[in-house]
Design a protein around this motif. Sequence first.
Motif, PDB file in Angstrom:
ATOM      1  N   SER A 502       0.851  -1.180   0.000  1.00 39.60           N
ATOM      2  CA  SER A 502       0.000   0.000   0.000  1.00 39.60           C
ATOM      3  C   SER A 502       0.897   1.244   0.000  1.00 39.60           C
ATOM      4  CB  SER A 502      -0.927  -0.050   1.225  1.00 39.60           C
ATOM      5  OG  SER A 502      -1.757   1.081   1.296  1.00 39.60           O
ATOM      6  N   VAL A 503       0.630   2.192   0.873  1.00 40.24           N
ATOM      7  CA  VAL A 503       1.489   3.365   1.025  1.00 40.24           C
ATOM      8  C   VAL A 503       2.582   2.989   2.015  1.00 40.24           C
ATOM      9  CG1 VAL A 503       1.582   5.809   1.618  1.00 40.24           C
ATOM     10  CG2 VAL A 503      -0.467   4.860   0.556  1.00 40.24           C
ATOM     11  N   ARG A 504       3.806   2.819   1.529  1.00 36.54           N
ATOM     12  CA  ARG A 504       4.862   2.180   2.299  1.00 36.54           C
ATOM     13  C   ARG A 504       5.493   3.064   3.371  1.00 36.54           C
ATOM     14  NH1 ARG A 504       7.439  -0.113  -3.154  1.00 36.54           N
ATOM     15  NH2 ARG A 504       6.044   1.510  -3.932  1.00 36.54           N
ATOM     16  N   GLY A 505       5.120   4.321   3.445  1.00 37.50           N
ATOM     17  CA  GLY A 505       5.626   5.174   4.515  1.00 37.50           C
ATOM     18  C   GLY A 505       4.983   4.884   5.852  1.00 37.50           C
ATOM     19  N   TRP A 506       3.950   4.009   5.878  1.00 40.28           N
ATOM     20  CA  TRP A 506       3.232   3.696   7.123  1.00 40.28           C
ATOM     21  C   TRP A 506       3.130   2.188   7.293  1.00 40.28           C
ATOM     22  CZ3 TRP A 506       2.654   8.022   4.390  1.00 40.28           C
ATOM     23  CH2 TRP A 506       2.552   9.228   5.079  1.00 40.28           C
ATOM     24  N   GLN A 507       3.003   1.779   8.537  1.00 37.08           N
ATOM     25  CA  GLN A 507       2.762   0.377   8.819  1.00 37.08           C
ATOM     26  C   GLN A 507       1.355   0.006   8.346  1.00 37.08           C
ATOM     27  OE1 GLN A 507       3.633  -0.915  12.835  1.00 37.08           O
ATOM     28  NE2 GLN A 507       5.290   0.585  13.043  1.00 37.08           N
ATOM     29  N   ARG A 508       1.097  -1.275   8.296  1.00 33.17           N
ATOM     30  CA  ARG A 508      -0.180  -1.774   7.811  1.00 33.17           C
ATOM     31  C   ARG A 508      -1.346  -1.124   8.546  1.00 33.17           C
ATOM     32  NH1 ARG A 508      -2.287  -6.270   5.109  1.00 33.17           N
ATOM     33  NH2 ARG A 508      -4.268  -7.058   5.938  1.00 33.17           N
ATOM     34  N   GLN A 509      -2.273  -0.522   7.775  1.00 34.90           N
ATOM     35  CA  GLN A 509      -3.539   0.056   8.227  1.00 34.90           C
ATOM     36  C   GLN A 509      -3.391   1.354   9.029  1.00 34.90           C
ATOM     37  OE1 GLN A 509      -5.914  -2.868  10.280  1.00 34.90           O
ATOM     38  NE2 GLN A 509      -6.336  -4.016   8.415  1.00 34.90           N
ATOM     39  N   LEU A 510      -2.180   1.865   9.202  1.00 35.14           N
ATOM     40  CA  LEU A 510      -2.001   3.013  10.101  1.00 35.14           C
ATOM     41  C   LEU A 510      -2.027   4.364   9.388  1.00 35.14           C
ATOM     42  CD1 LEU A 510       0.588   1.759  12.729  1.00 35.14           C
ATOM     43  CD2 LEU A 510      -1.897   1.998  12.941  1.00 35.14           C
ATOM     44  N   LEU A 511      -2.395   4.388   8.107  1.00 38.61           N
ATOM     45  CA  LEU A 511      -2.623   5.658   7.427  1.00 38.61           C
ATOM     46  C   LEU A 511      -4.126   5.884   7.345  1.00 38.61           C
ATOM     47  CD1 LEU A 511      -1.766   8.141   5.840  1.00 38.61           C
ATOM     48  CD2 LEU A 511      -1.642   6.714   3.782  1.00 38.61           C
ATOM     49  N   GLY A 512      -4.606   6.929   7.989  1.00 42.29           N
ATOM     50  CA  GLY A 512      -6.038   7.200   8.008  1.00 42.29           C
ATOM     51  C   GLY A 512      -6.560   7.320   9.424  1.00 42.29           C
ATOM     52  N   PRO A 513      -7.893   7.242   9.581  1.00 41.32           N
ATOM     53  CA  PRO A 513      -8.503   7.422  10.902  1.00 41.32           C
ATOM     54  C   PRO A 513      -8.018   6.389  11.921  1.00 41.32           C
ATOM     55  CG  PRO A 513     -10.161   7.557   9.170  1.00 41.32           C
ATOM     56  CD  PRO A 513      -8.904   7.081   8.517  1.00 41.32           C
ATOM     57  N   VAL A 514      -7.695   6.855  13.118  1.00 41.76           N
ATOM     58  CA  VAL A 514      -7.274   5.985  14.218  1.00 41.76           C
ATOM     59  C   VAL A 514      -7.946   6.452  15.491  1.00 41.76           C
ATOM     60  CG1 VAL A 514      -5.050   5.459  13.159  1.00 41.76           C
ATOM     61  CG2 VAL A 514      -5.252   7.383  14.731  1.00 41.76           C
ATOM     62  N   ARG A 515      -7.899   5.620  16.528  1.00 40.32           N
ATOM     63  CA  ARG A 515      -8.385   6.017  17.840  1.00 40.32           C
ATOM     64  C   ARG A 515      -7.333   5.640  18.875  1.00 40.32           C
ATOM     65  NH1 ARG A 515     -11.721   1.556  16.465  1.00 40.32           N
ATOM     66  NH2 ARG A 515     -11.357  -0.285  17.760  1.00 40.32           N
ATOM     67  N   PRO A 516      -7.195   6.423  19.927  1.00 40.32           N
ATOM     68  CA  PRO A 516      -6.170   6.122  20.947  1.00 40.32           C
ATOM     69  C   PRO A 516      -6.555   4.909  21.782  1.00 40.32           C
ATOM     70  CG  PRO A 516      -7.502   7.992  21.615  1.00 40.32           C
ATOM     71  CD  PRO A 516      -7.941   7.664  20.216  1.00 40.32           C
ATOM     72  N   ASP A 517      -5.544   4.266  22.296  1.00 37.46           N
ATOM     73  CA  ASP A 517      -5.744   3.091  23.143  1.00 37.46           C
ATOM     74  C   ASP A 517      -4.592   3.037  24.137  1.00 37.46           C
ATOM     75  OD1 ASP A 517      -7.149   0.465  23.663  1.00 37.46           O
ATOM     76  OD2 ASP A 517      -5.132  -0.258  23.204  1.00 37.46           O
ATOM     77  N   SER A 518      -4.800   2.327  25.215  1.00 35.70           N
ATOM     78  CA  SER A 518      -3.757   2.249  26.235  1.00 35.70           C
ATOM     79  C   SER A 518      -2.477   1.618  25.709  1.00 35.70           C
ATOM     80  CB  SER A 518      -4.275   1.436  27.433  1.00 35.70           C
ATOM     81  OG  SER A 518      -4.676   0.135  27.001  1.00 35.70           O
ATOM     82  N   SER A 519      -2.598   0.769  24.680  1.00 35.47           N
ATOM     83  CA  SER A 519      -1.428   0.112  24.096  1.00 35.47           C
ATOM     84  C   SER A 519      -0.859   0.873  22.900  1.00 35.47           C
ATOM     85  CB  SER A 519      -1.789  -1.311  23.658  1.00 35.47           C
ATOM     86  OG  SER A 519      -2.831  -1.288  22.702  1.00 35.47           O
TER      87      SER A 519
END
Length: 612
Positions: A502-519
């Motif tokens: 995909s877009v290789r500047g980012w890890q898998r699925q981490l380009l786009g909307p995200v939500r914070p989590d304790s981990s």
Amino acid sequence: MAPINQFNLKTLVIYLFLFLGSSLFAQDVRVEDLQFKGNKKMSSGKLERAIQTQSNPWYRSFLFWIDSKIFNEQKFLNDLLRVEKFYQQEGFLQARVTDYQINYNDKGDEVKLVIFVDEAEPTKVSSVHFIYPNEPEEDFSSEKMRKIVRLKEGKRFREADLKTDYNKIIARFNNRGYPYIQAKVKPIIDKQNNLVVLEWQLDPGPFCTFGEIKYTGNNSVSNSVIRRGLGFRPGETFAQKKLLNAQSQVYRLELFQFVSLRASDLEQQPREIPIEVRVKESVLRTLKFGAGFGSEERFRTFLQWRHRNFLGGARILRAKIKHSTRLLPVEMELELSQPYFLDNQNDLIIKPFFIIQDELSFKARRIGIEIGVNRQITPKTNLFVSTRVERDTVSLKGATIAPEVEDLYSKSVLKLGFRRSTTDALFSPTRGSISTFVIEDAGRFLKTKFEYIKLSAEHKIYYQSKPGEVFALRLFAGTMYRRAGQTETPPEERFFSGGSFSVRGWQRQLLGPVRPDSSGIIPEGGNSIIEGSLEIRKTIYKKVSGVMFLDFGNVWREWNGFDFSDLHSAIGAGLRYDTVIGPVRIDFAWKANRQEHDTRNYEIHFSIGQAF
């Protein structure tokens, strides 16, 4: 004789010294610039592609592995003749090269070239005539023949169009029962008025039909299976295109290592043309095992069993199990393919499946069945339609959980798609393109929890500028529309971006909307996506090649939510090593513009297969 031998030896040494000295101290002259003057109808780019002398591109200094274009005066002088020949082939029969300039710089290591041309007026077609020894059939009347040729009245007299018209005329007769057609063209040129009259002299020969069909090489596969794929029978009107299509249809059964169809005894010009079908059978039962490693899936393996001609009738039964340490703990498929469904261009495919996905944002257990029909429109174009029913158990990861999507639910999806591929290789294409369009409609006919329409389109282009150098381009877009009353789309169907494919500047699925989590952060995916990639692939040494790439894209939560000002991009480079299962690759990508939540500027990916 001694003085003569000494003199010859001394002379030889001097000449050898001068020769080696000229080779050692000779200076390569780079072509800094190449211009054409006087060309108005033909672009400078077309003219430069028609000759051997080439100027160095502006990006040469940035791409260290691209060789400099070296000036060769004799080659350049021959190019002047090539320019005139190119013009003549394009219909400018009186075009001439009037002058040229060779301008060296002060150091003598660079040269600027100028070629002056006088294009004159193009020669155009004034009329086209078709002459037969006897009155032709309606399909071959002059009126209908004029419709299929490119060189019509008023068109420029191009050599390439003349060759194309010849092939079209031959094909028209070959595909309508006349395999012995004789065609000649007589151009009558009026140089004074720059006009040409084309007289096509056509002798169709006798009308022919398909004759007896003989089969050789098939031991386990019956003649009837092959016959269904041919698409013609003895007594039908002979058509060359039916032979070519039949060869493709029989070969795609995957039952044969090769398939050959040929018309026999053509030198005797029989009216009933016998056809010989020669095949070599493949191994009917195969078991394959494979293993690999990638930066995303980590360790992965698969086991596949295939039974060709299962229970006769050319059916194929395939069972496949896949496992990876991450992302895909279990994938099991059982696929039954029935060729010649309704006609010889359709395949009926029945595929029950069981999948466990373990993505960064969700974990899903999916069990279902997909039934579809794949139609081969042409050897390079396929149309497919299928319906899929599945039962899913999905659990979202992270603190914020939407209860309407974390549940046990069913899905019913109708899918319609189109795919066209003109590439020259499976693993590492160097030319051609691949176009895909898919539309999915969920919940329309069988009411389920989620109802949506999902559209996606992808286009890939491969262009070989010279041996060992390939430009590759990929564009992908998709959007998903929730029907009235729906508040969410299923997470396993959403669009995600980022990763080694995909877009290789980012890890898998981490380009786009995200939500914070304790981990850390959890990707949410979205209902709209745009992705693109541009690669320059260059062979370094034998099986080793290097690439430079630019990737861009993003994901948005809403359908049709595309925002071109919100695209993120990455640049990078990588290495490839070709193997029998595809290139092993490592890519380093640097984020050109980060997202707010990104924690580092680069990513490294290791995988098997080209990025696209």
